[in-house]
Design a protein around this motif. Structure first.
Motif, PDB file in Angstrom:
ATOM      1  N   LEU A  27      32.517 102.887  53.199  1.00 40.56           N
ATOM      2  CA  LEU A  27      32.650 104.322  53.416  1.00 40.56           C
ATOM      3  C   LEU A  27      33.393 104.973  52.270  1.00 40.56           C
ATOM      4  CD1 LEU A  27      32.503 106.911  55.053  1.00 40.56           C
ATOM      5  CD2 LEU A  27      34.512 106.155  56.323  1.00 40.56           C
ATOM      6  N   ASN A  28      34.567 104.433  51.896  1.00 39.80           N
ATOM      7  CA  ASN A  28      35.342 105.038  50.815  1.00 39.80           C
ATOM      8  C   ASN A  28      34.586 105.007  49.500  1.00 39.80           C
ATOM      9  OD1 ASN A  28      37.556 105.758  52.331  1.00 39.80           O
ATOM     10  ND2 ASN A  28      38.577 103.784  52.054  1.00 39.80           N
ATOM     11  N   ASP A  29      33.859 103.907  49.233  1.00 43.93           N
ATOM     12  CA  ASP A  29      33.075 103.833  48.002  1.00 43.93           C
ATOM     13  C   ASP A  29      31.974 104.876  47.999  1.00 43.93           C
ATOM     14  OD1 ASP A  29      34.582 101.768  47.063  1.00 43.93           O
ATOM     15  OD2 ASP A  29      33.200 100.191  47.736  1.00 43.93           O
ATOM     16  N   ARG A  30      31.343 105.071  49.166  1.00 48.39           N
ATOM     17  CA  ARG A  30      30.268 106.067  49.235  1.00 48.39           C
ATOM     18  C   ARG A  30      30.797 107.460  48.940  1.00 48.39           C
ATOM     19  NH1 ARG A  30      28.120 102.878  53.637  1.00 48.39           N
ATOM     20  NH2 ARG A  30      29.372 104.041  55.128  1.00 48.39           N
ATOM     21  N   LEU A  31      31.952 107.793  49.520  1.00 48.02           N
ATOM     22  CA  LEU A  31      32.496 109.129  49.317  1.00 48.02           C
ATOM     23  C   LEU A  31      32.968 109.309  47.883  1.00 48.02           C
ATOM     24  CD1 LEU A  31      34.471 109.573  52.646  1.00 48.02           C
ATOM     25  CD2 LEU A  31      32.181 110.361  52.075  1.00 48.02           C
ATOM     26  N   LYS A  32      33.574 108.287  47.318  1.00 47.51           N
ATOM     27  CA  LYS A  32      34.099 108.399  45.960  1.00 47.51           C
ATOM     28  C   LYS A  32      32.997 108.410  44.914  1.00 47.51           C
ATOM     29  CE  LYS A  32      38.598 106.322  46.912  1.00 47.51           C
ATOM     30  NZ  LYS A  32      39.520 105.202  46.639  1.00 47.51           N
ATOM     31  N   SER A  33      31.792 107.978  45.285  1.00 49.40           N
ATOM     32  CA  SER A  33      30.717 107.921  44.305  1.00 49.40           C
ATOM     33  C   SER A  33      29.980 109.236  44.158  1.00 49.40           C
ATOM     34  CB  SER A  33      29.708 106.832  44.700  1.00 49.40           C
ATOM     35  OG  SER A  33      29.000 107.218  45.858  1.00 49.40           O
ATOM     36  N   THR A  34      30.339 110.262  44.944  1.00 51.81           N
ATOM     37  CA  THR A  34      29.700 111.570  44.795  1.00 51.81           C
ATOM     38  C   THR A  34      29.917 112.073  43.384  1.00 51.81           C
ATOM     39  OG1 THR A  34      30.054 112.035  47.105  1.00 51.81           O
ATOM     40  CG2 THR A  34      29.597 113.912  45.701  1.00 51.81           C
ATOM     41  N   LYS A  35      28.861 112.528  42.725  1.00 56.35           N
ATOM     42  CA  LYS A  35      28.948 112.871  41.308  1.00 56.35           C
ATOM     43  C   LYS A  35      28.717 114.347  41.064  1.00 56.35           C
ATOM     44  CE  LYS A  35      27.305 108.357  39.728  1.00 56.35           C
ATOM     45  NZ  LYS A  35      26.298 107.662  38.899  1.00 56.35           N
ATOM     46  N   LYS A  36      29.346 114.837  40.010  1.00 62.16           N
ATOM     47  CA  LYS A  36      29.045 116.176  39.530  1.00 62.16           C
ATOM     48  C   LYS A  36      27.726 116.113  38.771  1.00 62.16           C
ATOM     49  CE  LYS A  36      32.301 118.651  37.804  1.00 62.16           C
ATOM     50  NZ  LYS A  36      33.361 119.129  36.927  1.00 62.16           N
ATOM     51  N   LEU A  38      30.816 119.092  51.311  1.00 69.13           N
ATOM     52  CA  LEU A  38      30.055 119.027  50.058  1.00 69.13           C
ATOM     53  C   LEU A  38      29.521 120.400  49.681  1.00 69.13           C
ATOM     54  CD1 LEU A  38      28.669 117.506  47.743  1.00 69.13           C
ATOM     55  CD2 LEU A  38      26.779 117.021  49.330  1.00 69.13           C
ATOM     56  N   ALA A  39      28.977 121.137  50.656  1.00 66.56           N
ATOM     57  CA  ALA A  39      28.453 122.472  50.375  1.00 66.56           C
ATOM     58  C   ALA A  39      29.568 123.409  49.909  1.00 66.56           C
ATOM     59  CB  ALA A  39      27.765 123.039  51.605  1.00 66.56           C
ATOM     60  N   VAL A  84      22.642 116.626  44.353  1.00 67.92           N
ATOM     61  CA  VAL A  84      23.194 115.414  43.744  1.00 67.92           C
ATOM     62  C   VAL A  84      24.141 114.717  44.714  1.00 67.92           C
ATOM     63  CG1 VAL A  84      24.725 114.555  41.935  1.00 67.92           C
ATOM     64  CG2 VAL A  84      22.921 116.173  41.359  1.00 67.92           C
ATOM     65  N   GLY A  85      25.009 115.489  45.371  1.00 73.34           N
ATOM     66  CA  GLY A  85      25.963 114.901  46.300  1.00 73.34           C
ATOM     67  C   GLY A  85      25.294 114.242  47.491  1.00 73.34           C
TER      68      GLY A  85
END
Length: 316
Positions: free
Chosen positions: A237-246, A136-137, A225-226
Motif C-alpha cells: 500500500l505505501n509503495d503504491r501511494l508513494k509511486s504516484t508521479k508528476k 489525487l484530484a 497519471v496518478g
C-alpha cells in the motif's frame, strides 16, 4: 485521430473520437455560444482544441457541451450505456444543476471550468484506498494552479480546494457500478463569485489568468497519471501511494504533498459521518486518504467520509 461533428436527423450533433459516439448539443447552439463568448471578449474561456487536449493528457475520448444539467450526470449516463472508451472527458461551459456532496449545490456559470472524468475504477469497490481518488484530484488542481499562477492553494478535506481561505474548486467523486468512477471538478477561473461570498476565483488573484484549455490540460494530465500509477502498481500500500508521479516523471509521495497543503490541519472541527459526529483537531491524512482527527491528547480517529464544520478557524 480527429474529433468530428456529425449531424443527426433529429438536429443533434455527435462528437466522434475514433469509434466512440456520444450525443451532444445542437450545432447551431454551439456556434451561437462561440460567437457570444468572442463578442464578450472572453477568449480565454474558450476550449478551442479538443483533439490537442486528448493527445496531451492520455484521454481516449473527449466530449464537449456548452450547457448541461450536470457533467457528472452526463458522464454517468454515458458510462452506463457503454460504448465509450475510457478515460473519457465530459466538458461543459455551464452547468444548470451542478452538484456537490450531499444536497450541496455547485453554482457554475460561464468563466468557470467544469468537467468530469469517467475512468475505470483504480482500486476494487471495497478497497479503502478509494479515498485517494479525491485527494489525487485535489492535489492535481493545487499543483496546476501553483505551476501556472504561482499561487498556493490548500486542500480542504474531503473535496474542496481553498485559496486565501476561500473556495476555489470543488470535487465530486461518484461510482458508476462496480467498475467505473466519475471524477467531477469545478474550478472558478473568471466567473463571478458574487453569489457565493466564501468563494474566490483566479481572475481576482492574478493579472492574467491562464486559459481554460491550459488549466484543464494540466489538471487532467495529473489525474490520469496518478490513477494509472495507483492501478498498475502491485507493491505494498505505501509503495503504491508513494509511486504516484508528476507528469514530468518525478516520483513524489502523494500523501505527503497533500499533508503540506492541508487547510484543516490544526483546526478544531466537527466531522458528521453517516453514523456519528466526531469532534477534535484535524491532524492530516491517513495513507488511504481518510482524515485523521485527534479527539483527545494521544488518541486519534480516522474517518473515511463526512461533512466538516470548523469550530475554531485558527489552526494550532
Amino acid at each position: 485521430m480527429s474529433i468530428q461533428i456529425n449531424r443527426l436527423a433529429n438536429g443533434k450533433a455527435l462528437f466522434q473520437s475514433g469509434k466512440d459516439k456520444v450525443p451532444c448539443d445542437s450545432v447551431w447552439k454551439r456556434r451561437r455560444s462561440w460567437q457570444e463568448s468572442r463578442e464578450n471578449g472572453d477568449e480565454g474561456a474558450l476550449i478551442t482544441d479538443l483533439e490537442k487536449i486528448r493527445e496531451s493528457t492520455g484521454l481516449a475520448s473527449v466530449c464537449h457541451e456548452y450547457v448541461v444539467e450536470s457533467t457528472n450526470d452526463w458522464a454517468t449516463t454515458v458510462g452506463r450505456g457503454g460504448g465509450i472508451r475510457m478515460p473519457a472527458l465530459f466538458l461543459a461551459s455551464e452547468q444548470r444543476r451542478g452538484r456537490g456532496r450531499g444536497d450541496n449545490e455547485w453554482i457554475s456559470s460561464q468563466g468557470s471550468l467544469t468537467f468530469s472524468l469517467l475512468v475505470a475504477r483504480p482500486v476494487p469497490l471495497n478497497d479503502s484506498r478509494g479515498g485517494m481518488v479525491a485527494l489525487l484530484a485535489a492535489d492535481s488542481i493545487c499543483e496546476t494552479v501553483e505551476e501556472l499562477c504561482q499561487l498556493s492553494p490548500k486542500i480542504k478535506w474531503p473535496n474542496d480546494v481553498y485559496l486565501n481561505d476561500r473556495k476555489l474548486a470543488g470535487i465530486l467523486i461518484e461510482s458508476v457500478g462496480a467498475t467505473m468512477v466519475v471524477i467531477g471538478c469545478g474550478v472558478n477561473v473568471t466567473n463571478s463569485t458574487d453569489r457565493v461570498p466564501f468563494a474566490t476565483n483566479l481572475a481576482s488573484l492574478t493579472t492574467t489568468p491562464p486559459s481554460m484549455q491550459v488549466i484543464l490540460t494540466g489538471i487532467t494530465r495529473r489525474i490520469i497519471v496518478g490513477l494509472t500509477t495507483i492501478a498498475n502498481d502491485s507493491g505494498s500500500l505505501n509503495d503504491r501511494l508513494k509511486s504516484t508521479k508528476k507528469p514530468n516523471g518525478c516520483d513524489r509521495d502523494l500523501v505527503a504533498r497533500c499533508q503540506s497543503r492541508d487547510w484543516l490541519s490544526g483546526r478544531l472541527i466537527e466531522c458528521a459521518t453517516p453514523t456519528e459526529s466526531v469532534y477534535g483537531t484535524a491532524r492530516g491524512f491517513s495513507p488511504d486518504g481518510g482524515l485523521v482527527i485527534e479527539i483527545e491528547r494521544g488518541h486519534r480517529r480516522v474517518v473515511s467520509t463526512g461533512s466538516i464544520t470548523v469550530l475554531r478557524s485558527q489552526a494550532n
